[in-house]
Design an enzyme around this catalytic site. Structure first.
Site, PDB file in Angstrom:
ATOM      1  N   ASP A 136       9.699  56.304  -3.198  1.00  0.00           N
ATOM      2  CA  ASP A 136      10.529  55.556  -4.136  1.00  0.00           C
ATOM      3  C   ASP A 136      11.943  55.503  -3.583  1.00  0.00           C
ATOM      4  OD1 ASP A 136      11.740  54.340  -6.233  1.00  0.00           O
ATOM      5  OD2 ASP A 136      11.181  55.835  -7.750  1.00  0.00           O
ATOM      6  N   LYS A 189      24.258  44.075  -2.086  1.00  0.00           N
ATOM      7  CA  LYS A 189      23.786  43.271  -0.959  1.00  0.00           C
ATOM      8  C   LYS A 189      24.863  43.139   0.121  1.00  0.00           C
ATOM      9  CE  LYS A 189      19.621  42.220  -2.374  1.00  0.00           C
ATOM     10  NZ  LYS A 189      18.422  42.649  -1.597  1.00  0.00           N
ATOM     11  N   SER A 242      10.871  34.068  -8.563  1.00  0.00           N
ATOM     12  CA  SER A 242      10.441  35.451  -8.409  1.00  0.00           C
ATOM     13  C   SER A 242      10.556  36.206  -9.732  1.00  0.00           C
ATOM     14  CB  SER A 242      11.310  36.136  -7.350  1.00  0.00           C
ATOM     15  OG  SER A 242      12.666  36.151  -7.770  1.00  0.00           O
TER      16      SER A 242
END
Length: 433
Positions: free
Chosen positions: A114, A236, A281
């Site tokens: 994870d 990001k 998505s």
């Protein structure tokens, strides 16, 4: 049939064509929608590369979207895949078996890791590196990510969700966990032979242009959670900047530690940032629906879906840029013109939009601070785990001792009762005599 229609129009006139007027009115709209869809779907990957015998670590493969499309084609081409997932449960096991059956590739394995949990990331990386000789590794493909609902104005406020280590979930999933995994796997990348083309492919998003850089607090532990979009775009952006520094460190270490008589450039290990585009998505559905099932049904599935179908990509079309970055010969050592990270969008190499991607000092400082903060957080969490273990052990031992004491007490009470009963029995016997 088209020839008959054209012949009728030329020799008999358009009036003889059935439904000509409705077709004439609708045709411009159909052609316009077709042109928009052709543009929005993006180009296709035209390269194909044999992947037999190659080994890849993949994250985000079980998304039933872009990630699944990528691993499906990789498995069909014969790649050996180590797929990281949050839990190896019944569903993921069946998914893996189904992928093996579809592709005829038995070299697909699931590993629990994870990315929201720094301890699990370290355990996986340690187990991977703990092998002699070093394991073969042809690349890492990172497709996992998280985008939280932005919160509808007035209706609801954004709710902060945290990872196992207490970090904001988007920052933990999109930046910290990915950084930690790739940073720990550096020895594996450097240990690969010079003729092996190793590709590290990390997905990003065009929303990174709205991100902020927090050099002093790169994990955003003390940042106020006011706008989820800010955390997503910043995660990001910071990941992309750290990948620039990771590429330099790998190349420089390979150059400095090369053996005598063997010249190595280090360019056989490449890092690529891939922007797959706006797709239909699960993340987009979560943002539009704000996490509500009713809004998802009515707003996304009924009202907005025709527009989304027209202007966004499917998961398979979004996977094309990732497959391009995996297979294009432009990233092979012999064809590389420089040592910089490549930014890939719509199956082509493009330039980064932010000026920070040219600032090497900023990238180095951000990388060093992130590494330092992660290590500090790991130590804190290790102390908490040890304290919890001691507390659990002490409670278990106290329960055991208390149960032992209670057993001894009950046994003593039984013995006392037996002793009291003995005189009574003797008296009864004497009376009978």
């Amino acid at each position: 049939m088209p020839l008959n229609i054209i012949g009728t129009a030329l020799f008999e006139g358009t009036d003889k064509i059935p439904y000509y007027e409705p077709i004439k009115r609708a045709l411009p709209y159909v052609l316009g929608a077709s042109a928009i869809k052709y543009w929005s779907r993006g180009p296709s990957n035209t390269w194909e590369r044999k992947l037999h015998g190659k080994v890849y670590i993949v994250t985000g493969a079980t998304s039933q979207g872009m990630g699944t499309s990528v691993v499906l084609q990789m498995a069909q081409l014969g790649a050996q895949l180590i797929i990281l997932t949050r839990e190896v449960d019944e569903w993921s096991t069946e998914w893996c078996e189904d992928l093996r059956d579809k592709t005829g590739n038995e070299l697909i394995f699931m590993e629990q890791c994870d990315l929201n949990n720094l301890w699990e990331v370290r355990k996986f990386a340690t187990n991977w590196l703990n092998n002699s000789p070093p394991r073969r590794l042809d690349g890492v493909i990172v497709m996992s990510g998280d985008m939280e609902p932005w919160g509808l104005p007035i209706v609801s406020r954004p709710t902060r969700r945290s990872s196992e280590d207490g970090l904001e979930l988007q920052m933990a999933t999109n930046f910290v966990g990915v950084f930690h995994l790739l940073n720990l796997l550096q020895p594996s990348f450097k240990a690969q032979p010079p003729d092996r083309d190793v590709r590290i492919i990390v997905t990003t998003c065009w929303l990174q242009v709205f991100g902020e850089i927090n050099v002093t607090d790169p994990l955003w532990q003390s940042a106020k959670y006011d706008r989820p979009l800010k955390f997503f775009s910043s995660s990001k952006l910071q990941l992309g900047l750290c990948m620039m520094e990771l590429q330099r460190r790998i190349i420089n270490d390979i150059k400095t530690k090369q053996k005598e008589g063997v010249e190595r450039t280090g360019k056989n290990v490449t890092v690529s940032m891939v922007q797959p585009g706006t797709m239909r998505s699960s993340s987009l559905r979560r943002v539009i629906s704000n996490g509500s099932v009713l809004v998802l049904i009515f707003l996304y599935s009924i009202i907005l879906y025709p527009l989304l179908w027209l202007f966004t990509k499917s998961a398979n079309r979004g996977a094309q840029s990732l497959l391009y970055s995996l297979m294009t010969p432009e990233l092979e050592e012999i064809n590389l013109k420089d040592e910089k990270v490549k930014y890939i969008s719509d199956c082509s190499i493009v330039k980064f939009s932010r000026k920070e991607f040219d600032n090497e000092e900023l990238q180095k400082e951000l990388f060093d601070n992130t590494e330092k903060k992660i290590l500090e957080l790991e130590k804190q969490m290790a102390m908490k785990r040890n304290a919890l273990k001691k507390e659990t052990a002490s409670s278990a031992s106290s329960e055991f001792s208390s149960s032992k004491e209670s057993k001894a007490k009950t046994e003593k009470q039984r013995q006392n009762q037996k002793q009291k009963q003995k005189p009574k029995q003797n008296l009864n016997k004497k009376k009978k005599k």
